[in-house]
Design a protein around this motif. Sequence first.
Motif, PDB file in Angstrom:
ATOM      1  N   LEU A  73       0.737  -1.227  -0.156  1.00  0.00           N
ATOM      2  CA  LEU A  73       0.011   0.115  -0.183  1.00  0.00           C
ATOM      3  C   LEU A  73       1.120   1.097  -0.037  1.00  0.00           C
ATOM      4  CD1 LEU A  73      -2.658   1.284   0.232  1.00  0.00           C
ATOM      5  CD2 LEU A  73      -2.533   1.081   2.619  1.00  0.00           C
ATOM      6  N   LEU A  74       2.023   1.266   0.880  1.00  0.00           N
ATOM      7  CA  LEU A  74       2.719   2.625   0.754  1.00  0.00           C
ATOM      8  C   LEU A  74       3.533   2.555  -0.390  1.00  0.00           C
ATOM      9  CD1 LEU A  74       4.287   1.880   4.434  1.00  0.00           C
ATOM     10  CD2 LEU A  74       2.652   3.619   3.737  1.00  0.00           C
ATOM     11  N   ASP A  75       3.977   1.445  -1.144  1.00  0.00           N
ATOM     12  CA  ASP A  75       4.717   1.562  -2.621  1.00  0.00           C
ATOM     13  C   ASP A  75       3.722   2.045  -3.319  1.00  0.00           C
ATOM     14  OD1 ASP A  75       6.945   0.905  -3.927  1.00  0.00           O
ATOM     15  OD2 ASP A  75       5.643  -0.720  -4.845  1.00  0.00           O
ATOM     16  N   VAL A  76       2.512   1.703  -3.440  1.00  0.00           N
ATOM     17  CA  VAL A  76       1.625   2.204  -4.389  1.00  0.00           C
ATOM     18  C   VAL A  76       1.521   3.887  -4.268  1.00  0.00           C
ATOM     19  CG1 VAL A  76      -0.925   2.226  -5.603  1.00  0.00           C
ATOM     20  CG2 VAL A  76       0.316   0.156  -4.854  1.00  0.00           C
ATOM     21  N   ILE A  77       1.211   4.227  -3.132  1.00  0.00           N
ATOM     22  CA  ILE A  77       1.026   5.668  -2.738  1.00  0.00           C
ATOM     23  C   ILE A  77       2.080   6.465  -3.074  1.00  0.00           C
ATOM     24  CG2 ILE A  77       0.700   7.424  -0.739  1.00  0.00           C
ATOM     25  CD1 ILE A  77      -0.991   5.069   0.564  1.00  0.00           C
TER      26      ILE A  77
ATOM     27  N   TRP B 257      -0.208  -2.016  16.446  1.00  0.00           N
ATOM     28  CA  TRP B 257       1.096  -2.589  15.978  1.00  0.00           C
ATOM     29  C   TRP B 257       2.014  -1.914  15.183  1.00  0.00           C
ATOM     30  CZ3 TRP B 257      -1.652  -8.070  14.334  1.00  0.00           C
ATOM     31  CH2 TRP B 257      -2.046  -8.560  15.591  1.00  0.00           C
ATOM     32  N   TYR B 258       1.423  -1.151  13.938  1.00  0.00           N
ATOM     33  CA  TYR B 258       2.174  -0.309  13.288  1.00  0.00           C
ATOM     34  C   TYR B 258       2.234   1.082  13.457  1.00  0.00           C
ATOM     35  CZ  TYR B 258       1.580  -4.801  10.701  1.00  0.00           C
ATOM     36  OH  TYR B 258       1.391  -6.010  10.420  1.00  0.00           O
ATOM     37  N   GLY B 259       2.030   1.396  14.657  1.00  0.00           N
ATOM     38  CA  GLY B 259       2.042   2.672  15.231  1.00  0.00           C
ATOM     39  C   GLY B 259       1.517   3.857  14.177  1.00  0.00           C
ATOM     40  N   GLY B 260       0.197   3.622  13.944  1.00  0.00           N
ATOM     41  CA  GLY B 260      -0.355   4.655  13.246  1.00  0.00           C
ATOM     42  C   GLY B 260       0.048   4.842  11.566  1.00  0.00           C
ATOM     43  N   ALA B 261       0.880   3.739  11.079  1.00  0.00           N
ATOM     44  CA  ALA B 261       1.521   3.847   9.847  1.00  0.00           C
ATOM     45  C   ALA B 261       0.365   3.744   8.667  1.00  0.00           C
ATOM     46  CB  ALA B 261       2.439   2.865   9.488  1.00  0.00           C
ATOM     47  N   LEU B 262      -0.861   2.937   8.914  1.00  0.00           N
ATOM     48  CA  LEU B 262      -1.855   2.807   8.024  1.00  0.00           C
ATOM     49  C   LEU B 262      -2.818   3.979   7.814  1.00  0.00           C
ATOM     50  CD1 LEU B 262      -3.511   1.237   6.249  1.00  0.00           C
ATOM     51  CD2 LEU B 262      -4.884   0.223   8.171  1.00  0.00           C
TER      52      LEU B 262
ATOM     53  N   LEU C 107      -3.144   6.420   4.688  1.00  0.00           N
ATOM     54  CA  LEU C 107      -4.253   6.866   3.875  1.00  0.00           C
ATOM     55  C   LEU C 107      -4.874   8.202   4.047  1.00  0.00           C
ATOM     56  CD1 LEU C 107      -6.653   3.744   5.439  1.00  0.00           C
ATOM     57  CD2 LEU C 107      -5.414   4.099   3.003  1.00  0.00           C
ATOM     58  N   ASN C 108      -4.558   8.994   5.048  1.00  0.00           N
ATOM     59  CA  ASN C 108      -4.531  10.355   5.160  1.00  0.00           C
ATOM     60  C   ASN C 108      -3.608  11.364   4.293  1.00  0.00           C
ATOM     61  OD1 ASN C 108      -6.901  10.577   7.128  1.00  0.00           O
ATOM     62  ND2 ASN C 108      -5.152  10.155   8.728  1.00  0.00           N
ATOM     63  N   THR C 109      -2.298  10.727   3.869  1.00  0.00           N
ATOM     64  CA  THR C 109      -1.583  11.530   3.011  1.00  0.00           C
ATOM     65  C   THR C 109      -1.782  11.131   1.674  1.00  0.00           C
ATOM     66  OG1 THR C 109       0.037  10.139   3.555  1.00  0.00           O
ATOM     67  CG2 THR C 109      -0.123  11.980   4.953  1.00  0.00           C
ATOM     68  N   ALA C 110      -2.548   9.954   0.984  1.00  0.00           N
ATOM     69  CA  ALA C 110      -2.814   9.473  -0.109  1.00  0.00           C
ATOM     70  C   ALA C 110      -3.262  10.887  -1.043  1.00  0.00           C
ATOM     71  CB  ALA C 110      -3.532   8.446  -0.322  1.00  0.00           C
ATOM     72  N   PRO C 111      -2.894  10.795  -2.314  1.00  0.00           N
ATOM     73  CA  PRO C 111      -3.050  11.839  -3.285  1.00  0.00           C
ATOM     74  C   PRO C 111      -4.651  11.672  -3.702  1.00  0.00           C
ATOM     75  CG  PRO C 111      -1.682  10.109  -4.551  1.00  0.00           C
ATOM     76  CD  PRO C 111      -1.560   9.851  -2.726  1.00  0.00           C
ATOM     77  N   ALA C 112      -5.300  12.729  -3.833  1.00  0.00           N
ATOM     78  CA  ALA C 112      -6.479  12.742  -4.260  1.00  0.00           C
ATOM     79  C   ALA C 112      -7.076  11.828  -5.578  1.00  0.00           C
ATOM     80  CB  ALA C 112      -7.170  14.082  -4.601  1.00  0.00           C
ATOM     81  N   GLY C 113      -6.036  11.771  -6.506  1.00  0.00           N
ATOM     82  CA  GLY C 113      -6.532  11.056  -7.598  1.00  0.00           C
ATOM     83  C   GLY C 113      -6.606   9.555  -7.447  1.00  0.00           C
TER      84      GLY C 113
ATOM     85  N   THR D 135     -11.430  10.039  14.640  1.00  0.00           N
ATOM     86  CA  THR D 135     -11.565   9.511  13.422  1.00  0.00           C
ATOM     87  C   THR D 135     -10.621   8.907  12.320  1.00  0.00           C
ATOM     88  OG1 THR D 135     -13.342  11.233  13.364  1.00  0.00           O
ATOM     89  CG2 THR D 135     -12.659  10.206  11.024  1.00  0.00           C
ATOM     90  N   ALA D 136     -10.899   7.862  11.725  1.00  0.00           N
ATOM     91  CA  ALA D 136      -9.625   6.982  10.880  1.00  0.00           C
ATOM     92  C   ALA D 136     -10.255   7.071   9.382  1.00  0.00           C
ATOM     93  CB  ALA D 136      -9.479   5.821  11.569  1.00  0.00           C
ATOM     94  N   PRO D 137      -9.382   6.915   8.687  1.00  0.00           N
ATOM     95  CA  PRO D 137      -9.979   6.888   7.217  1.00  0.00           C
ATOM     96  C   PRO D 137     -10.253   5.588   6.821  1.00  0.00           C
ATOM     97  CG  PRO D 137      -7.366   7.115   7.367  1.00  0.00           C
ATOM     98  CD  PRO D 137      -7.920   7.178   8.625  1.00  0.00           C
ATOM     99  N   PHE D 138     -10.698   4.638   7.555  1.00  0.00           N
ATOM    100  CA  PHE D 138     -11.022   3.317   6.959  1.00  0.00           C
ATOM    101  C   PHE D 138     -12.414   2.877   7.756  1.00  0.00           C
ATOM    102  CE2 PHE D 138      -7.503   3.065   9.469  1.00  0.00           C
ATOM    103  CZ  PHE D 138      -7.998   2.808  10.773  1.00  0.00           C
TER     104      PHE D 138
END
Length: 584
Positions: free
Chosen positions: A436-440, A467-472, A476-482, A514-517
């Motif tokens: 997911l991080l790679d695609v973003i 577990w992942y310290g908020g990485a997910l 998701l919050n910093t993903a580009p709009a497109g 609030t979380a983006p999922f």
Amino acid sequence: MSFLLTRSSNKTPGLPPPTAAATAYRHTADLLRPKWVFYAIVAYIGLAMIVRFFSAASAFLRLRRLRAATPASEDGAVTRNNKVALRRLPAAGVTAFRSVAYRWKVPLGDWHHMNGLTFFTAVAYMVVLFSFSFTNAAHNDPNLWSNRVSHVASLQWTFVIALSGKNNIISLLTGISYEKLNIMHRIAARSVMVVAWAHGFGRIRIRLVGPDSMKEVHHLLGLVSGIAYLFVFFLSLRPVRKWAYDFFLPTHIVLVLLTIISAYYHSFNFKYYMWSAFVMWAFDRFCRTLHVAYNARVWRYLFLQKNNSTKAEAELFDDDAIRLTFHLPAPWRPGHHVYVTIPAVSRWPLEAHPFSIATHPREQQVNDGNGRRVVLVIRPQGGLTKRLADYLQIGVPRELTLLVDGPYGTPPSVLSYSTVILIAGGTGASYTLSYLLDVINNYKSNSCAARRVVYIWAVKARSNLGWYGGALETALNTAPAGLSIEAHIYVTQHDVDEKASEGSDGGHDAKGSTAPFQFTHGRPDVAKILTDEITSAREDISVGVSGPMEMAMLARKTMNNFGFGSVLRGTASVDAHFEMFTNT
């Protein structure tokens, strides 16, 4: 390897003495047939290299085509007339190959299954090995095959050892990861054992007398090699590997070395057949030692007199998961994993376990040259991981010294696919999160064709997100709009604090923000998720699954519903990769 011999008596009890022509044929076959088997295997590896080349070329062309397409051109509902389109024939053919080769499973009893390509390769290998070893032996005369089979077996040790190594030339040439080649390693080793013991029984039938008697040291070494090989076989059976892996691994290494060295000194003029096997083994061990030394930054100790050990922060969560955080100087890609040895809890120096890297290599590099930040999330199962959990205290971070070998693996790239579906269960999210991080990251630099990502993660409790310290959430919050990202977290068990929010469609993290999922109680309907995405996609899809075996099997079964005919009528072609580590 056992009973490697090049000279023999010329008379077998119960059979007429071999003629001069038969003797000449035997010597010719002894020389040529081992090489024919070798050439057949090399040709098969060459075929795999060709397939890899065309796969890479196809991915490159698909990436260039999809990057040139504007997102606006992909808007709107997907409509298909359900008619056969011949231009879709190549994609349909690739889909049919994937279905048979990778997703179709051949059951081998209740305890194991094998995909179609591995099954075909195993059968083809055994047919070639046994046919070149035993055919054209008149009256089943061991004078014609007993030494021939030993020569065939001795030359196969090159492939047996190469297939077992984490650093091997076959993976480099074919792109097939070492953990997949390990299946063929076991098949090849057991087939060679049958051929080697056939040599021993053939020599017994000829009679071990005179210069061939068991009083000779080289014959005794052949017997030692054969017996050691039998122990290798029995101790490598699935139940032993599954329930006593920490016992299996060191005994396996010692017994294999005893087998090969005894076989080497047992042979006469054909020792050079086995030299390459020793080279392969030494090369793998050298590379692994080099990886550990590089990751430990040995040069800093040698030249700068600084601490050269890899320090990790270890934290045990109350839901029985462990997070290791450290810095790795070696480069890695999404989907890679490392082998970790923890001296504080490891029983012996070579006790190392593989763990997937959850972080992306583009994270900011630290200033002191320690490398990039790596996060490993571990679910204690037994052995080293269980001892590590017992060593730590819940909620109290502790510094540990690590020996890190790797990274390893030949993970596929998902950047050339329009839709990427990532499905994980538990700590399998380490694998899918890195993708997911790679695609973003690549979408931001316009080096990715993906327009849509579906991220599914099944956990036991909402607290597992920590577990992942908020990485997910950050990703998701910093993903580009497109880039369209649809993320769902499935909570399979209820906590007391969560019952009040049951049925809520909103996404909230463990702290209530609030979380983006979206959270959903229950297990994900993998079949429905895949079916909906495949039927609505315009372009090729990549599916990555990392989780329990049941999850992977269901995903394979669903994707097989969209085979040759479906793709020929316009359904998107699906490429899939499944990540799982077992000791079996």
